[in-house]
Design an enzyme around this catalytic site. Sequence first.
Site, PDB file in Angstrom:
ATOM      1  N   ARG A   1      33.777   1.757 -67.634  1.00  0.00           N
ATOM      2  CA  ARG A   1      34.886   1.258 -66.810  1.00  0.00           C
ATOM      3  C   ARG A   1      34.605   1.249 -65.299  1.00  0.00           C
ATOM      4  O   ARG A   1      34.916   0.266 -64.635  1.00  0.00           O
ATOM      5  CB  ARG A   1      36.178   2.028 -67.116  1.00  0.00           C
ATOM      6  CG  ARG A   1      36.590   1.965 -68.613  1.00  0.00           C
ATOM      7  CD  ARG A   1      37.994   2.467 -68.873  1.00  0.00           C
ATOM      8  NE  ARG A   1      38.967   1.553 -68.333  1.00  0.00           N
ATOM      9  CZ  ARG A   1      39.588   1.715 -67.188  1.00  0.00           C
ATOM     10  NH1 ARG A   1      39.387   2.792 -66.467  1.00  0.00           N
ATOM     11  NH2 ARG A   1      40.426   0.811 -66.755  1.00  0.00           N
TER      12      ARG A   1
ATOM     13  N   ARG B   1      46.131   1.871 -74.444  1.00  0.00           N
ATOM     14  CA  ARG B   1      45.811   2.835 -73.384  1.00  0.00           C
ATOM     15  C   ARG B   1      46.894   3.909 -73.203  1.00  0.00           C
ATOM     16  O   ARG B   1      46.575   5.082 -72.988  1.00  0.00           O
ATOM     17  CB  ARG B   1      45.659   2.050 -72.080  1.00  0.00           C
ATOM     18  CG  ARG B   1      45.077   2.852 -70.945  1.00  0.00           C
ATOM     19  CD  ARG B   1      45.138   2.053 -69.641  1.00  0.00           C
ATOM     20  NE  ARG B   1      44.727   0.686 -69.729  1.00  0.00           N
ATOM     21  CZ  ARG B   1      43.505   0.234 -69.423  1.00  0.00           C
ATOM     22  NH1 ARG B   1      42.593   1.061 -68.981  1.00  0.00           N
ATOM     23  NH2 ARG B   1      43.219  -1.054 -69.533  1.00  0.00           N
TER      24      ARG B   1
ATOM     25  N   CYS C   1      19.073   3.220 -64.514  1.00  0.00           N
ATOM     26  CA  CYS C   1      18.343   2.601 -63.415  1.00  0.00           C
ATOM     27  C   CYS C   1      19.005   1.335 -62.912  1.00  0.00           C
ATOM     28  O   CYS C   1      18.428   0.244 -62.975  1.00  0.00           O
ATOM     29  CB  CYS C   1      16.918   2.324 -63.853  1.00  0.00           C
ATOM     30  SG  CYS C   1      16.108   3.892 -64.173  1.00  0.00           S
TER      31      CYS C   1
ATOM     32  N   GLY D   1      49.811  -3.180 -72.946  1.00  0.00           N
ATOM     33  CA  GLY D   1      49.661  -3.440 -71.524  1.00  0.00           C
ATOM     34  C   GLY D   1      50.159  -2.372 -70.575  1.00  0.00           C
ATOM     35  O   GLY D   1      49.818  -2.402 -69.384  1.00  0.00           O
TER      36      GLY D   1
END
Length: 419
Positions: free
Chosen positions: A314, A278, A343, A240
Amino acid sequence: MDHFQIRDGVLHAEDVPLTQIAEAVGTPVYVYSRATLERHARVYREGLSALDNPHIAFAVKSNPNLAVLRVLAYMGYGADVVSGGELTRALAAGMKPEDIVFSGVGKTHDELQQGLECGIGQFNIESEEEGYELAAIARRFGKTAACALRVNPDVDARTHEKISTGKRENKFGVPIDRAVEIYASLAGEDGLDMRGVAVHIGSQLADLEPLETAFGKVGQLIADLRAQGCKVTHADLGGGLGVPYKSGEEYPSPAAYGEMVARVSKGWDVRLMFEPGRVIAGNAGVLLTRVVRVKRGIERPFVVVDAAMNDLARPAMYGAWHDFEAVEPTGERMTAHIVGPICETGDTFAMDRECDALIAGELAVFRTAGAYGATMASSYNSRGFVAEVLVDGDRFATVADRIAAGAIMDAERVPEWLD
Ligand code: LLP
């Protein structure tokens, strides 16, 4: 700190100019730096140095590339996996089964069985139903599954709502106020070794306070469980920790996190476990892309790059910011909308972004793309899957081939009854 720096006017990954990688592998391509991964893995571990032998399991979902996992295995990291596919990868990369933790709210019967068969270290059970199912499988195989019960502490992680996991309405874990009852019941099941509790309240957390609140609740739960005669030897505190996506932003350091954990967990008398993703991989990767063309807009130009939302989801999914920089900056600046070729309007990386001036054919990067980048790629608009490269000093290797749209099409067929 990362190893993507300008040298002689060209952005390098460690000692390799990104121009060389674009030339050799094409674009778009993810580029990871081994030295950066190792540095982050070391700094995170050092942050936890006040703890007694913490178990650190890299969250494979953040970057499941085999070469990345191998680097982390060398750093002594285990793996936090959430599917049979991730489990297979972690083992293939050389992680030891006993260092693997299996999380996830929807582990299938086959996945539970796979975890048991290969002898993983811990299942993080997310519901009583899952616990009973795992117990039955374990009994059939004559095995015992080491388990932690994931609890939902009902704490707002104050992050993007789509990556917040610890509020009572979220699907994860069991409500903390039912945890003692469920844990005690599962502890009575043959086939399960209920040994701990687990918590993970969300990702990209910008401050430590919600984590501290959640961990405080876990500490109370451990005491309550023991008061009921339950054994608790492990506590998995999840991942986290957020990372800066904009240069200049400050996020809590692993050292500050470790200090908070040591303070809150004092006296718990358990082995602590962690699942960072992360904070290890985020700043260890960039997405290298080439400008297809610069299209005149009404108020601003559109810089159309050859990467799109299928390569880096993201911004489209969470409105996330990724710094965007030229590989060979001239010092000139522009303000532009940065878009991909797909598109739909959602295929926009940034609006009104002040950035290096770019023209068609030039290279640029989206930074902090090492976590939740390639792993979330799709083949939308039949664009194929993006390639990945790992740099190590002055050498580099393609660690994931580009999967061409044609190869994906090869797995499809038109039934003869449509003829
Ligand atoms: N443990 C569990 C149980 C998790 O669900 C997660 C992430 C982690 C650990 C690792 O969290 P980290 O240290 O990386 O924050 N796709 C989103 C992020 C989804 C995170 C899902 N769970 C994004 O691009 O921001």
